[in-house]
Design a protein around this motif. Structure first.
Motif, mmCIF file in Angstrom:
data_model
loop_
_atom_site.group_PDB
_atom_site.id
_atom_site.type_symbol
_atom_site.label_atom_id
_atom_site.label_comp_id
_atom_site.label_asym_id
_atom_site.label_seq_id
_atom_site.Cartn_x
_atom_site.Cartn_y
_atom_site.Cartn_z
ATOM 1 N N LYS A 163 0.834 -1.211 0.000
ATOM 2 C CA LYS A 163 0.000 0.000 0.000
ATOM 3 C C LYS A 163 0.866 1.256 0.000
ATOM 4 O O LYS A 163 0.525 2.252 -0.644
ATOM 5 C CB LYS A 163 -0.925 -0.006 1.217
ATOM 6 N N GLU A 164 1.993 1.200 0.723
ATOM 7 C CA GLU A 164 2.898 2.348 0.759
ATOM 8 C C GLU A 164 3.528 2.582 -0.617
ATOM 9 O O GLU A 164 3.690 3.727 -1.050
ATOM 10 C CB GLU A 164 3.985 2.127 1.804
ATOM 11 N N PHE A 165 3.857 1.504 -1.309
ATOM 12 C CA PHE A 165 4.377 1.627 -2.663
ATOM 13 C C PHE A 165 3.344 2.283 -3.579
ATOM 14 O O PHE A 165 3.674 3.184 -4.356
ATOM 15 C CB PHE A 165 4.745 0.240 -3.220
ATOM 16 N N ILE A 166 2.103 1.837 -3.482
ATOM 17 C CA ILE A 166 1.039 2.395 -4.325
ATOM 18 C C ILE A 166 0.852 3.880 -4.033
ATOM 19 O O ILE A 166 0.682 4.700 -4.946
ATOM 20 C CB ILE A 166 -0.273 1.620 -4.102
ATOM 21 N N ARG A 167 0.898 4.247 -2.742
ATOM 22 C CA ARG A 167 0.696 5.645 -2.358
ATOM 23 C C ARG A 167 1.840 6.522 -2.845
ATOM 24 O O ARG A 167 1.615 7.601 -3.413
ATOM 25 C CB ARG A 167 0.578 5.751 -0.831
ATOM 26 N N ARG A 168 3.058 6.074 -2.641
ATOM 27 C CA ARG A 168 4.205 6.919 -2.964
ATOM 28 C C ARG A 168 4.442 7.050 -4.467
ATOM 29 O O ARG A 168 4.970 8.050 -4.930
ATOM 30 C CB ARG A 168 5.468 6.377 -2.290
ATOM 31 N N PHE A 169 4.071 6.031 -5.229
ATOM 32 C CA PHE A 169 4.342 6.073 -6.666
ATOM 33 C C PHE A 169 3.124 6.509 -7.463
ATOM 34 O O PHE A 169 2.963 6.126 -8.623
ATOM 35 C CB PHE A 169 4.842 4.704 -7.142
ATOM 36 N N ALA A 170 2.294 7.346 -6.845
ATOM 37 C CA ALA A 170 1.098 7.850 -7.528
ATOM 38 C C ALA A 170 1.462 8.706 -8.737
ATOM 39 O O ALA A 170 0.741 8.720 -9.734
ATOM 40 C CB ALA A 170 0.239 8.645 -6.545
ATOM 41 N N ASP A 171 2.591 9.448 -8.659
ATOM 42 C CA ASP A 171 2.980 10.292 -9.798
ATOM 43 C C ASP A 171 3.338 9.450 -11.016
ATOM 44 O O ASP A 171 3.051 9.836 -12.155
ATOM 45 C CB ASP A 171 4.146 11.211 -9.410
ATOM 46 N N PHE A 172 3.954 8.296 -10.804
ATOM 47 C CA PHE A 172 4.260 7.403 -11.921
ATOM 48 C C PHE A 172 3.017 6.627 -12.365
ATOM 49 O O PHE A 172 2.848 6.355 -13.549
ATOM 50 C CB PHE A 172 5.373 6.424 -11.533
ATOM 51 N N LYS A 173 2.157 6.291 -11.410
ATOM 52 C CA LYS A 173 0.913 5.593 -11.735
ATOM 53 C C LYS A 173 0.046 6.434 -12.664
ATOM 54 O O LYS A 173 -0.650 5.893 -13.534
ATOM 55 C CB LYS A 173 0.154 5.282 -10.435
ATOM 56 N N ALA A 174 0.102 7.757 -12.509
ATOM 57 C CA ALA A 174 -0.720 8.657 -13.320
ATOM 58 C C ALA A 174 -0.366 8.583 -14.805
ATOM 59 O O ALA A 174 -1.206 8.885 -15.660
ATOM 60 C CB ALA A 174 -0.579 10.091 -12.813
ATOM 61 N N VAL A 175 0.869 8.211 -15.134
ATOM 62 C CA VAL A 175 1.279 8.114 -16.541
ATOM 63 C C VAL A 175 1.528 6.663 -16.944
ATOM 64 O O VAL A 175 2.184 6.401 -17.960
ATOM 65 C CB VAL A 175 2.550 8.962 -16.797
ATOM 66 N N GLU A 176 0.996 5.720 -16.174
ATOM 67 C CA GLU A 176 1.199 4.300 -16.477
ATOM 68 C C GLU A 176 0.656 3.947 -17.859
ATOM 69 O O GLU A 176 1.267 3.162 -18.601
ATOM 70 C CB GLU A 176 0.517 3.437 -15.414
ATOM 71 N N GLY A 177 -0.499 4.516 -18.223
ATOM 72 C CA GLY A 177 -1.070 4.247 -19.536
ATOM 73 C C GLY A 177 -0.150 4.695 -20.663
ATOM 74 O O GLY A 177 -0.026 4.024 -21.696
ATOM 75 N N LEU A 178 0.535 5.819 -20.473
ATOM 76 C CA LEU A 178 1.482 6.314 -21.479
ATOM 77 C C LEU A 178 2.699 5.404 -21.576
ATOM 78 O O LEU A 178 3.206 5.139 -22.666
ATOM 79 C CB LEU A 178 1.918 7.741 -21.128
ATOM 80 N N PHE A 179 3.149 4.920 -20.422
ATOM 81 C CA PHE A 179 4.264 3.964 -20.417
ATOM 82 C C PHE A 179 3.885 2.688 -21.168
ATOM 83 O O PHE A 179 4.684 2.139 -21.934
ATOM 84 C CB PHE A 179 4.674 3.621 -18.987
ATOM 85 N N ASP A 180 2.668 2.193 -20.930
ATOM 86 C CA ASP A 180 2.212 0.963 -21.592
ATOM 87 C C ASP A 180 2.139 1.151 -23.102
ATOM 88 O O ASP A 180 2.518 0.258 -23.867
ATOM 89 C CB ASP A 180 0.847 0.543 -21.039
ATOM 90 N N LEU A 181 1.646 2.316 -23.519
ATOM 91 C CA LEU A 181 1.556 2.594 -24.956
ATOM 92 C C LEU A 181 2.943 2.654 -25.581
ATOM 93 O O LEU A 181 3.169 2.110 -26.672
ATOM 94 C CB LEU A 181 0.815 3.915 -25.181
ATOM 95 N N LEU A 182 3.873 3.300 -24.907
ATOM 96 C CA LEU A 182 5.236 3.405 -25.426
ATOM 97 C C LEU A 182 5.894 2.037 -25.518
ATOM 98 O O LEU A 182 6.519 1.699 -26.526
ATOM 99 C CB LEU A 182 6.068 4.319 -24.518
ATOM 100 N N ASN A 183 5.739 1.240 -24.483
ATOM 101 C CA ASN A 183 6.438 -0.036 -24.374
ATOM 102 C C ASN A 183 5.788 -1.139 -25.202
ATOM 103 O O ASN A 183 6.480 -2.040 -25.697
ATOM 104 C CB ASN A 183 6.502 -0.461 -22.897
ATOM 105 N N SER A 184 4.458 -1.081 -25.377
ATOM 106 C CA SER A 184 3.735 -2.136 -26.099
ATOM 107 C C SER A 184 2.693 -1.532 -27.037
ATOM 108 O O SER A 184 1.485 -1.737 -26.846
ATOM 109 C CB SER A 184 3.072 -3.098 -25.107
ATOM 110 N N PRO A 185 3.119 -0.795 -28.049
ATOM 111 C CA PRO A 185 2.145 -0.145 -28.941
ATOM 112 C C PRO A 185 1.314 -1.142 -29.749
ATOM 113 O O PRO A 185 0.203 -0.819 -30.178
ATOM 114 C CB PRO A 185 3.021 0.714 -29.851
ATOM 115 N N LEU A 186 1.847 -2.352 -29.958
ATOM 116 C CA LEU A 186 1.120 -3.345 -30.754
ATOM 117 C C LEU A 186 0.065 -4.084 -29.942
ATOM 118 O O LEU A 186 -0.825 -4.711 -30.516
ATOM 119 C CB LEU A 186 2.112 -4.364 -31.333
ATOM 120 N N ALA A 187 0.158 -3.993 -28.622
ATOM 121 C CA ALA A 187 -0.784 -4.725 -27.775
ATOM 122 C C ALA A 187 -1.742 -3.816 -27.024
ATOM 123 O O ALA A 187 -2.642 -4.294 -26.337
ATOM 124 C CB ALA A 187 -0.009 -5.587 -26.776
#
Length: 478
Positions: A338-362
């Motif tokens: 839970k502490e990891f989820i709370r602290r990494f909220a700034d990265f979680k907010a752009v997780e969708g962008l990371f997924d698109l960059l890393n796996s554009p075909l999927a």
């Protein structure tokens, strides 16, 4: 060099003797090399499509606050440059306003415009991240004023956040007795020598215990592991010396020893994650994948410990772990998750962008932004691009896409590739600063220090031919 050359090739001895090694000459040459590197950086920065900055502040041996500003930029051809853009010396206060002025002045000198700034990454200090007067807030206000349609991402260093997550583990009752035992042994010269001699006599696996240093990311994990490996020898030594301490008493408790074993392994796993997050030139999406995977692992570990399955905590297999203790460890791991989820909220907010960059075909077309949907459809429909995606590194794949057909997708990829996820590069440079500006070299000027740091950390190669041609006069050493 002269002595070696005199033996190996005496015919060139005179050339070696002609090399100027006077203090002033060395300073001039260091400055000249640094200027040449900086000129190359300015040339490269003029071609940047996007850039990000990572910055951190620390004090040198003279208590002068030094702000390091690193830049990662990318040009149209996906050439990525990661360099020290400036070291700003703050002689007075170090408020958010002071840091903001330093960053703005540095960007002006470097010819960088804030509408190309993709993100800013800091270590989370109040002067940098305060909601009302921090550097990030002032910089965002400046950008909104000058470029209303532009927005900048901000991140708290992923390594710092991972290290701070440890506080959610309730292991103080384990760490304090262990640290006190280590200090008892190492803080007294005679006891320390006797302990090392004792370890040598009993042919222990290690020759010493490690000091605990709070500011070192990997410290507590290494200290706990070393003490666990030497716990039999430490107990024997303390009893021989008739030393009474909490560690000696706690080791008689089976429950405390189980907690100790749990602490050793969870800290070891946190250290493994921390090590994976360190390094230069690593992309933000790669680091976030490591954190995301670790969060999932914590859920798995918690479930297994609740069922008293110690596959990933082998030290607990050797202990008499009760169901109550297993439930306690499981709860601690869930709290850590839970502490990891709370602290990494700034990265979680752009997780969708990371997924698109890393796996554009999927990726799911519906979840992508509207300006990218058509291009992603074309990308997923082209089988030749699928084969290219599997055979090339990610940066090369995006660089090889058709510039007009995938214009928006390439622009998006450039922006994501320049994001800094950590300030590791700043921390590493501070270590270099401590080595160079130390007690015996405390009079090193800020200008000279910046030159040394630029040369020590740069990936650019100085144009030595140009530097030699620019030398109007050679000064022989005397």
């Amino acid at each position: 060099m002269v002595d070696a050359v005199s033996v190996v090739c005496p015919e060139v001895k005179s050339k070696v003797e002609a090399i100027s090694l006077s203090g002033r000459t060395i300073v001039r040459r260091i400055d000249a090399i640094a200027v040449n590197i900086h000129e190359q950086l300015l040339t490269a920065s003029g071609r940047f499509q996007w850039f990000s900055i990572a910055l951190d502040e620390s004090t040198d041996i003279q208590d002068t606050a030094q702000l390091l500003i690193y830049i990662r930029g990318i040009d149209e051809n996906f050439e990525i440059t990661e360099e020290l853009i400036s070291m700003e010396s703050l002689k007075d206060t170090t408020t958010g306003k002071d840091l903001f002025n330093s960053v703005i002045n540095s960007s002006i000198r470097s010819g960088l415009t804030l509408n190309k700034l993709a993100s800013i990454t800091t270590d989370g200090a109040p002067s940098l991240t305060s909601k009302h007067s921090g550097l990030v807030k002032l910089l965002n206000d400046k950008i909104k004023e000058d470029f209303p349609l532009h927005s900048v991402l901000s991140f708290h260093c992923i390594i710092h956040q991972e290290s701070l997550c440890k506080s959610s583990l309730k292991l103080k009752h384990v760490i304090e007795p262990v640290v006190r035992a280590v200090n008892l042994i190492r803080s007294r010269g005679l006891k320390h020598k006797q302990f090392r001699s004792f370890l040598e006599d009993v042919e222990a696996d290690f020759t010493d215990v490690l000091y605990y240093t709070n500011v070192h990311w990997l410290s507590i994990g290494k200290v706990l592991k070393r003490v666990w490996d030497l716990k039999a020898e430490i107990l024997m030594f303390l009893k021989m010396q008739d030393i009474s301490c909490d560690f000696l008493n706690e080791m008689e408790s089976d429950e405390w020893v189980c907690d100790f074993a749990f602490a050793v392994y969870i800290m070891q796993k946190l250290n493994e994650l921390n090590t994976k997050l360190q390094g230069k030139g690593i992309f933000a999406h790669e680091l976030y994948l490591e954190v995301k995977a670790f969060q999932w692992k914590l859920g798995l570990f918690a479930k297994q410990l609740n069922e008293q399955k110690f596959i990933h905590f082998p030290l607990l297999k050797t202990q008499s772990v009760t169901q109550e203790s297993s439930d306690k460890y499981s709860s601690q791991l869930m709290a850590l998750q839970k502490e990891f989820i709370r602290r990494f909220a700034d990265f979680k907010a752009v997780e969708g962008l990371f997924d698109l960059l890393n796996s554009p075909l999927a990726c799911d077309i519906k979840t992508t932004t509207k300006e990218l949907q058509i291009e992603v459809i074309h990308l997923q429909a082209d089988n030749s691009l699928k084969m290219m995606f599997e055979s090339k590194p990610l940066v090369e794949f995006y660089a090889s896409l058709h510039s007009k057909k995938f214009q928006n997708l390439k622009k998006f990829a450039r922006k994501m590739f320049v994001l800094f996820a950590s300030t590791y590069i700043c921390e590493q440079t501070f270590s270099i600063m401590k080595i160079n500006k130390r007690k015996n070299r405390s009079l090193l000027t800020d200008s000279n220090l910046q030159s040394v740091l630029r040369i020590s950390t740069s990936n650019l190669t100085p144009n030595f031919d140009k530097l030699v041609n620019d030398c109007s006069q050679l000064h022989h050493s005397h």
